[in-house]
Design an enzyme around this catalytic site. Structure first.
Site, PDB file in Angstrom:
ATOM      1  N   THR A   2      16.083  13.029 -17.238  1.00  0.00           N
ATOM      2  CA  THR A   2      16.702  14.288 -17.624  1.00  0.00           C
ATOM      3  C   THR A   2      16.317  14.644 -19.054  1.00  0.00           C
ATOM      4  OG1 THR A   2      18.582  13.858 -16.166  1.00  0.00           O
ATOM      5  CG2 THR A   2      18.894  15.502 -17.902  1.00  0.00           C
TER       6      THR A   2
ATOM      7  N   CYS B 225       9.482  -6.979 -40.878  1.00  0.00           N
ATOM      8  CA  CYS B 225      10.258  -8.159 -41.240  1.00  0.00           C
ATOM      9  C   CYS B 225      10.739  -8.807 -39.948  1.00  0.00           C
ATOM     10  CB  CYS B 225      11.448  -7.767 -42.117  1.00  0.00           C
ATOM     11  SG  CYS B 225      12.360  -9.160 -42.791  1.00  0.00           S
TER      12      CYS B 225
ATOM     13  N   GLN C 114       2.205  10.918 -37.672  1.00  0.00           N
ATOM     14  CA  GLN C 114       2.224  11.186 -39.106  1.00  0.00           C
ATOM     15  C   GLN C 114       1.451  12.443 -39.471  1.00  0.00           C
ATOM     16  OE1 GLN C 114       3.898   9.641 -41.594  1.00  0.00           O
ATOM     17  NE2 GLN C 114       4.854   8.213 -40.167  1.00  0.00           N
TER      18      GLN C 114
ATOM     19  N   THR D 254       7.201   6.528 -30.003  1.00  0.00           N
ATOM     20  CA  THR D 254       7.001   5.207 -29.396  1.00  0.00           C
ATOM     21  C   THR D 254       6.823   5.323 -27.891  1.00  0.00           C
ATOM     22  OG1 THR D 254       8.175   4.008 -31.142  1.00  0.00           O
ATOM     23  CG2 THR D 254       8.086   2.970 -28.974  1.00  0.00           C
TER      24      THR D 254
ATOM     25  N   HIS E 212      11.339  13.677 -35.349  1.00  0.00           N
ATOM     26  CA  HIS E 212      12.022  13.339 -36.597  1.00  0.00           C
ATOM     27  C   HIS E 212      11.087  13.147 -37.786  1.00  0.00           C
ATOM     28  CE1 HIS E 212      11.454   8.805 -36.820  1.00  0.00           C
ATOM     29  NE2 HIS E 212      10.984   9.079 -35.631  1.00  0.00           N
TER      30      HIS E 212
END
Length: 406
Positions: free
Chosen positions: A243, A336, A185, A70, A207
């Site tokens: 940092t 949502c 992705q 992001t 992640h």
């Protein structure tokens, strides 16, 4: 243990990444400090930078560490827009695909609202593939001199469609327009090479590939000017101050090395499991529709771990919760807002109506996925689907009591 079929959201940390994380996190030292502990931390960061650069087909100086995909998307889109617009105020347009992740979509909309940008949302076909014809028309007829940048994801996070990045970059390069791609992705699932792509900027995240949450990178061409989004100590080529998370970066690098070294074998294994899921859904629910490109027709046009379906007359959230109760974790792939389910903007861009889009379910696999997971899913799906369909479109706005009547 539940059957985890939501690797596209976050995949479990890999053994090499966990080993790197636990080894480094016990050490002290800010990589910007000059004493021994700081120098050791800096050496760890720079070794990781080289590893990630090699995995992504980039030069180490092109790796800008961030807190994740992001932030990398925000930095690329805002930074490129501000830099290009400052150099030429006519450059107000941002060409962007209509199926981007919210990290890009919302950033572009913010630039429209606050910075005078003009967004041009490029259409996609029924499979979620960006229209090259529409892009060429915008470049030819819309005035390329007014374009600040183009942003198109490498592969879609919901339906798994792989975009024609090479062709997109080739078109844009004719007009000297920099292209950013959200490759969060794609990286680690399919071959991705920053240098060969011709991209100006590319976002990746830890992640999604077996690294920890909270670390990612922006691959940024050495000749590309980018206006910083945040300011401070001037770390990361002065483009991204802050940092650095030494332990997270080391784990990110370990995960990147692991997935790229084993990509061919793992991609084939995971694609085989994905194809079993696609076949099982089609047998158990004949009216379910695979969304995105069909791997049987175009095996290289879909992410190996993605199977996305819409289930007619079935609320996606209902199916998700019923599968969850049966020990299978999946995703609707939709946002949502304020407690009211909304259809996926990706599916709407692909031409689906709202009711059809609301029946979406994404099943995504990764490095921990096994044959046992697929078998458990196949066993759980029929009953979960039957119960979800009996509930119908329970979350449809026409069936939800509005706040004004509470």
């Amino acid at each position: 243990m539940p059957v985890y079929l939501d690797h596209a959201a976050t995949t479990p940390i890999s053994a090499p990444a966990l080993a790197a994380l636990t080894s480094v996190i016990t050490r002290s030292g800010n990589p910007s400090s000059l004493h021994g502990s700081g120098r050791r931390a800096r050496a760890t960061v720079e070794a990781a930078r080289e590893t990630i650069a090699a995995a992504a087909g980039a030069h180490p100086t092109e790796v800008i560490f961030t807190s994740g995909g992001t932030e990398a998307d925000n930095l690329a889109v805002k930074g490129l827009f501000w830099s290009r617009n400052a150099a030429d105020p006519r450059r107000t347009r941002i060409l962007v695909s209509g199926i981007e992740h919210a990290a890009v979509q919302d950033t572009v909309e913010w630039l429209e609202k606050h910075e005078g940008a003009d967004a041009v949302w490029l259409p996609v076909d029924e499979h979620g593939t960006v229209s090259l014809t529409a892009l060429k028309k915008e470049l030819d007829d819309g005035g390329a001199d007014s374009v600040a940048l183009l942003s198109c994801m490498w592969a879609n996070n919901e339906v798994g469609t792989i975009e024609p990045i090479a062709a997109i970059v080739a078109l844009a390069s004719e007009y000297g327009i920099p292209v950013h791609s959200d490759a969060v992705q794609a990286f680690g699932s399919i071959p991705v090479n920053f240098k060969d792509s011709g991209l100006a900027a590319m976002s990746i995240s830890g992640h999604k590939i077996g690294g920890p949450v909270g670390v990612g990178a922006l691959l940024l061409g050495r000749a590309v000017n980018l206006t910083p989004v945040q300011h401070g100590g001037g770390q990361e080529r002065t483009v991204r101050s802050g940092t650095l998370d030494t332990a997270g970066i080391a784990a990110f690098a370990a995960a990147a090395q692991d997935v790229t070294e084993n990509m061919a074998t793992e991609s084939n294994r995971i694609a085989g499991l994905r194809d079993q899921i696609i076949d099982a859904v089609r047998q158990a629910v004949p009216d379910a529709v695979l969304r995105g490109t069909d791997p049987a027709d175009h095996p290289n046009a879909r992410l190996p771990g993605n199977a996305h379906f819409t289930f007619p007359g079935c609320e996606g959230d209902s199916l998700l919760f019923l599968l969850d109760m049966a020990g299978v974790e999946s995703s609707t792939g939709s946002a949502c807002t304020a407690g009211v389910p909304r259809p996926s903007h990706v599916l709407l861009a692909m031409g689906l109506d709202e009711d059809t889009a609301r029946g979406a379910q994404r099943f995504s696999l990764g490095h921990t996925s096994s044959q046992q997971d697929v078998d458990a899913f196949v066993a759980a799906l029929p009953q979960a689907h039957t119960m979800a369909k009996q509930a119908g479109m329970a979350g449809h706005p026409s069936r939800i009591q509005t706040a004004s009547t509470w």
